[in-house]
Design a protein around this motif. Structure first.
Motif, PDB file in Angstrom:
ATOM      1  N   GLY A 161     -29.795  32.817 -22.613  1.00  0.00           N
ATOM      2  CA  GLY A 161     -28.620  33.645 -22.798  1.00  0.00           C
ATOM      3  C   GLY A 161     -27.380  32.836 -23.122  1.00  0.00           C
ATOM      4  O   GLY A 161     -26.583  33.218 -23.982  1.00  0.00           O
ATOM      5  N   TYR A 162     -27.227  31.698 -22.451  1.00  0.00           N
ATOM      6  CA  TYR A 162     -26.059  30.855 -22.720  1.00  0.00           C
ATOM      7  C   TYR A 162     -26.101  30.306 -24.140  1.00  0.00           C
ATOM      8  O   TYR A 162     -25.063  30.194 -24.802  1.00  0.00           O
ATOM      9  N   THR A 163     -27.290  29.959 -24.612  1.00  0.00           N
ATOM     10  CA  THR A 163     -27.418  29.445 -25.986  1.00  0.00           C
ATOM     11  C   THR A 163     -26.928  30.468 -26.999  1.00  0.00           C
ATOM     12  O   THR A 163     -26.296  30.113 -28.000  1.00  0.00           O
ATOM     13  N   GLU A 222     -18.802  33.242 -26.795  1.00  0.00           N
ATOM     14  CA  GLU A 222     -18.064  34.448 -26.414  1.00  0.00           C
ATOM     15  C   GLU A 222     -16.929  34.095 -25.450  1.00  0.00           C
ATOM     16  O   GLU A 222     -17.082  33.220 -24.592  1.00  0.00           O
ATOM     17  N   ARG A 223     -15.818  34.789 -25.614  1.00  0.00           N
ATOM     18  CA  ARG A 223     -14.635  34.460 -24.808  1.00  0.00           C
ATOM     19  C   ARG A 223     -14.916  34.615 -23.320  1.00  0.00           C
ATOM     20  O   ARG A 223     -14.503  33.786 -22.506  1.00  0.00           O
ATOM     21  N   LYS A 224     -15.632  35.669 -22.959  1.00  0.00           N
ATOM     22  CA  LYS A 224     -15.917  35.916 -21.552  1.00  0.00           C
ATOM     23  C   LYS A 224     -16.791  34.812 -20.962  1.00  0.00           C
ATOM     24  O   LYS A 224     -16.595  34.390 -19.807  1.00  0.00           O
ATOM     25  N   VAL A 225     -17.742  34.324 -21.738  1.00  0.00           N
ATOM     26  CA  VAL A 225     -18.619  33.253 -21.278  1.00  0.00           C
ATOM     27  C   VAL A 225     -17.848  31.942 -21.188  1.00  0.00           C
ATOM     28  O   VAL A 225     -18.033  31.158 -20.253  1.00  0.00           O
ATOM     29  N   VAL A 226     -16.977  31.683 -22.157  1.00  0.00           N
ATOM     30  CA  VAL A 226     -16.173  30.462 -22.129  1.00  0.00           C
ATOM     31  C   VAL A 226     -15.282  30.428 -20.886  1.00  0.00           C
ATOM     32  O   VAL A 226     -15.155  29.394 -20.207  1.00  0.00           O
ATOM     33  N   GLN A 227     -14.660  31.562 -20.573  1.00  0.00           N
ATOM     34  CA  GLN A 227     -13.811  31.621 -19.384  1.00  0.00           C
ATOM     35  C   GLN A 227     -14.626  31.447 -18.110  1.00  0.00           C
ATOM     36  O   GLN A 227     -14.186  30.769 -17.167  1.00  0.00           O
ATOM     37  N   LEU A 228     -15.805  32.059 -18.080  1.00  0.00           N
ATOM     38  CA  LEU A 228     -16.663  31.911 -16.904  1.00  0.00           C
ATOM     39  C   LEU A 228     -17.111  30.459 -16.746  1.00  0.00           C
ATOM     40  O   LEU A 228     -17.156  29.937 -15.621  1.00  0.00           O
ATOM     41  N   LYS A 229     -17.441  29.808 -17.847  1.00  0.00           N
ATOM     42  CA  LYS A 229     -17.839  28.403 -17.790  1.00  0.00           C
ATOM     43  C   LYS A 229     -16.732  27.548 -17.191  1.00  0.00           C
ATOM     44  O   LYS A 229     -16.980  26.678 -16.342  1.00  0.00           O
ATOM     45  N   ASP A 256     -24.487  41.394 -16.678  1.00  0.00           N
ATOM     46  CA  ASP A 256     -24.675  42.823 -16.967  1.00  0.00           C
ATOM     47  C   ASP A 256     -24.085  43.204 -18.319  1.00  0.00           C
ATOM     48  O   ASP A 256     -24.535  44.170 -18.945  1.00  0.00           O
ATOM     49  N   THR A 257     -23.092  42.470 -18.774  1.00  0.00           N
ATOM     50  CA  THR A 257     -22.461  42.785 -20.062  1.00  0.00           C
ATOM     51  C   THR A 257     -23.322  42.354 -21.239  1.00  0.00           C
ATOM     52  O   THR A 257     -23.504  43.114 -22.195  1.00  0.00           O
ATOM     53  N   PHE A 258     -23.880  41.137 -21.174  1.00  0.00           N
ATOM     54  CA  PHE A 258     -24.568  40.584 -22.340  1.00  0.00           C
ATOM     55  C   PHE A 258     -26.080  40.762 -22.311  1.00  0.00           C
ATOM     56  O   PHE A 258     -26.712  40.726 -23.371  1.00  0.00           O
ATOM     57  N   ALA A 259     -26.660  40.944 -21.122  1.00  0.00           N
ATOM     58  CA  ALA A 259     -28.118  41.067 -21.065  1.00  0.00           C
ATOM     59  C   ALA A 259     -28.647  42.247 -21.866  1.00  0.00           C
ATOM     60  O   ALA A 259     -29.663  42.113 -22.556  1.00  0.00           O
ATOM     61  N   PRO A 260     -28.023  43.446 -21.833  1.00  0.00           N
ATOM     62  CA  PRO A 260     -28.552  44.561 -22.631  1.00  0.00           C
ATOM     63  C   PRO A 260     -28.565  44.295 -24.129  1.00  0.00           C
ATOM     64  O   PRO A 260     -29.360  44.910 -24.852  1.00  0.00           O
ATOM     65  N   GLU A 261     -27.712  43.381 -24.623  1.00  0.00           N
ATOM     66  CA  GLU A 261     -27.726  43.069 -26.051  1.00  0.00           C
ATOM     67  C   GLU A 261     -28.983  42.292 -26.432  1.00  0.00           C
ATOM     68  O   GLU A 261     -29.404  42.310 -27.589  1.00  0.00           O
ATOM     69  N   ILE A 262     -29.570  41.601 -25.466  1.00  0.00           N
ATOM     70  CA  ILE A 262     -30.785  40.842 -25.734  1.00  0.00           C
ATOM     71  C   ILE A 262     -32.015  41.661 -25.373  1.00  0.00           C
ATOM     72  O   ILE A 262     -33.013  41.649 -26.087  1.00  0.00           O
TER      73      ILE A 262
END
Length: 735
Positions: free
Chosen positions: A380-382, A387-394, A606-612
């Motif tokens: 998922g991270y790859t 994504e902005r939300k992932v960058v901020q979480l990182k 929960d936000t990005f998993a449904p896209e995959i």
């Protein structure tokens, strides 16, 4: 009159047989010695590892030809003995590994591996030799495959068609090399492919135009090796292959060698009805170089070879290359499903921190579930790392890890910042109790440390030396940690019995000396006299056997007590931090930060998993079936692009290759799709649904219910209970 080209060809044929002559003869497996070795190795592995989990071992066929393709090769000889043990225990099969001929030259390792059926493989890079003179490209842009020499004779025995010209390596990158296509004359030859197009600031850019030193690798005829492997498989044997070509300590796979695909297709071409099974195997370690670490060996779905690939392999030429390349691509996909693929250790540390934040603070997940979560988070991270939300979480997770390191504690220890459930007097009492426990354990380990410190010191010294030697001779290792665990086990296997025997000889001699009333025995105090403890009716042989067993028991007791003591020692820092006036508030704030960050992690997933994975929210628990064909990888013949030289750098690893692989991932390879696992692993899925319910109903309210409500469905894992919400309780009962 014989032409120069004919003379050169005859020389090449003679050299080909010469190179093949140093291929070591195979030593056939000795069954009883193999079983004895497996028993000894099992004994050693149980000491070195705290826990070994074999996942999916039921997929190993108990009969018929099998190829076990294992990766990553992160623990040198330990990888092999782990698979020896697992295949013998779960499938009652003996396995023969393809082993580098260089390793077979080792007196101890080579003899042991040969008696256990290892198949020696000669590697060209193990026989690289420096060449006199210089080479240069007279026309790099117009004719890049034409290579000329200065003060060198290409018609000498050092050069041959199929061999390789190896350039000096730059920094920590692997050296570039190209195969020789034709030897035109004493000072000119043709390469099969040109060297990479270097940038003007690269050291090789100018050197290849003016003249550069080089080395030569011979061409190796592997026909005898392949013939031995084909015969082994067609007779129903089991072969183990590490397709990366060598051990390493990188967090991702090295480029796979074509040997695994060639062996599979060659065996099926010789006997299409042999029933060959290709089983991918993931070697997943938690600190592989450290004593009392953990390992998860996962066997994936089998790889099925399409009949068109077999026919193309028989046809040879371009069709054969397409068959090998397409099967190797399928093997790569199968290995990625059972391994953790991180581009670097920084990313892997980020994923591990995210996984810890994703689970409840006091819950301990089973090892297979930990590996599965890491794998899916990496995928998922790859895909979503930009994504902005992932960058901020990182950034938030990295900041949290930095604060943990500043306080000297670990993630699961921030619970001591809960002043409501852990007041200062409870923390102080726990600290005093654990200090007393640590002192008691330290006293218990003194006999073992006093007797066996030579083993500990020698093991450390030799493993460090081997690590440095391996690092100096490799271009793919980062720190050489892949050889440390192997040499710790090998040195201990040889030195510990010798030390036991030495102590037994000394003890037996002293007992005999005391029984004969030797001069020094009469002068020694009563508590040193051996007759005080051993009656005269006990014979010396019986005493020697008893004393040897006592030495083993003392060493094992010391290891176990020391392991517990280390765990107690690691638990002291958060107690000291919680009692300190300066850092106590920081621990409370860190616990609050973890709660907030954990909620962000769950929300991001929960936000990005449904896209995959479209059914992320609704898919129910489905236990694993036990059909060997369920979910098998099916390989099909397709046209493959021309092969390109790939550099295996020691720095940032193959970013372009990682991106291309991530684009080809199936949508079902999701970030955290619902698990389809059985037994204990179902608990991890129940835990995920619990957290989903917490997110929907609000953190504060559900946290109160989590602690107080005794009427809801409860899941127990390793002595720690987790409370499910009433929304999902009926669904949990159906499991």
């Amino acid at each position: 009159m014989t032409s120069r080209r004919d003379i050169i060809m005859v020389r090449h044929i003679n050299k080909l047989f010469h190179v093949n002559s140093f291929t070591m003869a195979r030593r056939y497996m000795i069954p009883w010695l193999y079983d004895l070795g497996v028993w000894v190795f099992t004994f050693c592995l149980d000491i070195f590892f705290r826990e070994i989990y074999a996942r999916g071992a039921w997929r190993i066929p108990k009969k018929g030809p099998v190829i076990i393709i294992a990766a990553p090769h992160a623990n040198q000889f330990v990888d092999s003995i782990l698979l020896l043990r697992i295949l013998k225990h779960y499938a009652d099969r003996r396995i023969s590994f393809l082993t580098a001929e260089k390793s077979m030259r080792e007196p101890y390792i080579g003899t042991m591996a040969g008696c256990m059926g290892a198949l020696p493989v000669v590697r060209a890079m193990d026989n690289v030799k420096p060449s006199p003179g210089l080479v240069y490209l007279p026309d790099p842009e117009g004719d890049p495959t034409r290579l000329c020499g200065r003060d060198v004779d290409f018609t000498s025995d050092l050069f041959m068609v199929g061999g390789a010209i190896v350039l000096p390596r730059v920094g920590r990158t692997s050296p570039d090399q190209q195969a020789i296509a034709d030897i035109v004359g004493p000072h000119e030859l043709r390469l099969r492919q040109p060297f990479p197009a270097y940038e003007p600031d690269h050291p090789h850019y100018r050197a290849l135009r003016d003249g550069i030193t080089f080395k030569v690798a011979p061409h190796i005829d592997q026909s005898k090796m392949f013939d031995a492997v084909y015969s082994e498989l067609c007779s129903g044997g089991c072969i183990g292959i590490f397709p990366e070509g060598g051990s390493h300590d990188r967090p991702s796979l090295l480029p796979l060698k074509a040997g695994a695909a060639i062996i599979a297709l060659g065996a099926l071409a010789r006997d299409p009805d042999c029933g060959l099974s290709i089983i991918p195997c993931g070697m997943n370690y938690f600190h592989p170089n450290k004593f009392r670490s953990r390992a998860v060996v996962e066997f994936g779905n089998p790889v099925h070879v399409h009949p068109d690939q077999i026919e193309a392999f028989k046809a040879g030429g371009k069709a054969k290359r397409n068959a090998v390349g397409s099967l190797l691509e399928t093997i790569q996909e199968a290995l990625e499903a059972v391994t953790q693929q991180a581009p670097d250790y920084e990313t892997l540390a980020l994923i591990q921190a995210t996984r810890r934040l994703y689970k409840p603070l006091r819950m301990k997940l089973p090892l297979p579930l930990v590996i599965e979560l890491n794998r899916r988070l990496l995928k998922g991270y790859t895909q979503f790392k930009d994504e902005r939300k992932v960058v901020q979480l990182k950034k938030a997770v990295s900041d949290y890890n930095g604060r943990l390191r500043a306080l000297g504690i670990r993630d699961h220890q921030v619970e001591w910042g809960d002043v409501q459930h852990h007041p200062w007097w409870m923390v102080l009492g726990t600290l005093l109790y654990r200090i007393g426990e640590l002192l008691t354990l330290a006293v218990g380990t003194l006999p073992s440390v006093a007797l066996f410190w030579p083993v500990f010191v020698t093991t450390k010294i030799i493993s460090v030396r081997k690590q440095r030697k391996a690092l100096a001779g490799s271009v793919v290792k980062l720190e050489g940690r892949d050889v440390v665990g192997s040499w710790k086990i090998l040195v201990t296997m040889g030195l510990a019995p010798a030390l036991y025997t030495w102590y037994t000889a000394i003890g037996t001699f002293w007992l005999n000396y005391c029984r004969h009333r030797g001069y020094y025995a009469t002068l020694a105090p009563w508590w040193i006299n051996a007759r005080t403890y051993i009656p005269d009716r006990v014979s010396l042989p019986i005493f020697a056997i008893f004393f040897f067993g006592l030495m083993i028991a003392v060493s094992f007791a010391g290891l176990r007590i020391g392991e517990i003591g280390i765990d107690v020692l690691k638990s002291l820092p958060p107690l000291v931090v919680a009692l300190s006036p300066r850092s106590g508030n920081s621990l409370v704030q860190l616990r609050a930060q973890r709660q907030e960050l954990s909620a962000r992690v769950v929300d991001t997933i929960d936000t990005f998993a449904p896209e995959i994975f479209p059914d992320f929210e609704t898919e129910k628990l489905v236990p694993h079936g036990h059909s060997p064909d369920d979910g098998a990888y099916r390989s099909y013949l397709k046209s493959m692009p021309p092969s390109q030289p790939e550099s295996r750098n020691r720095s940032r690893t193959r970013s372009n290759r990682s991106r291309s692989q991530s684009q080809g991932l199936s949508l079902q390879d999701s970030l955290l799709k619902p698990l389809t696992v059985a037994s204990k692993e179902d608990l991890g899925e129940v835990n995920r649904r619990i957290r989903d319910s917490m997110q929907e109903r609000g953190w504060a309210r559900v946290r109160a219910e989590y602690d107080a409500d005794e009427d809801e469905d409860t899941v127990v894992m390793h002595g720690i209970s987790s409370t499910a919400s009433t929304v999902d309780s009926e669904e949990k009962k159906t499991r």
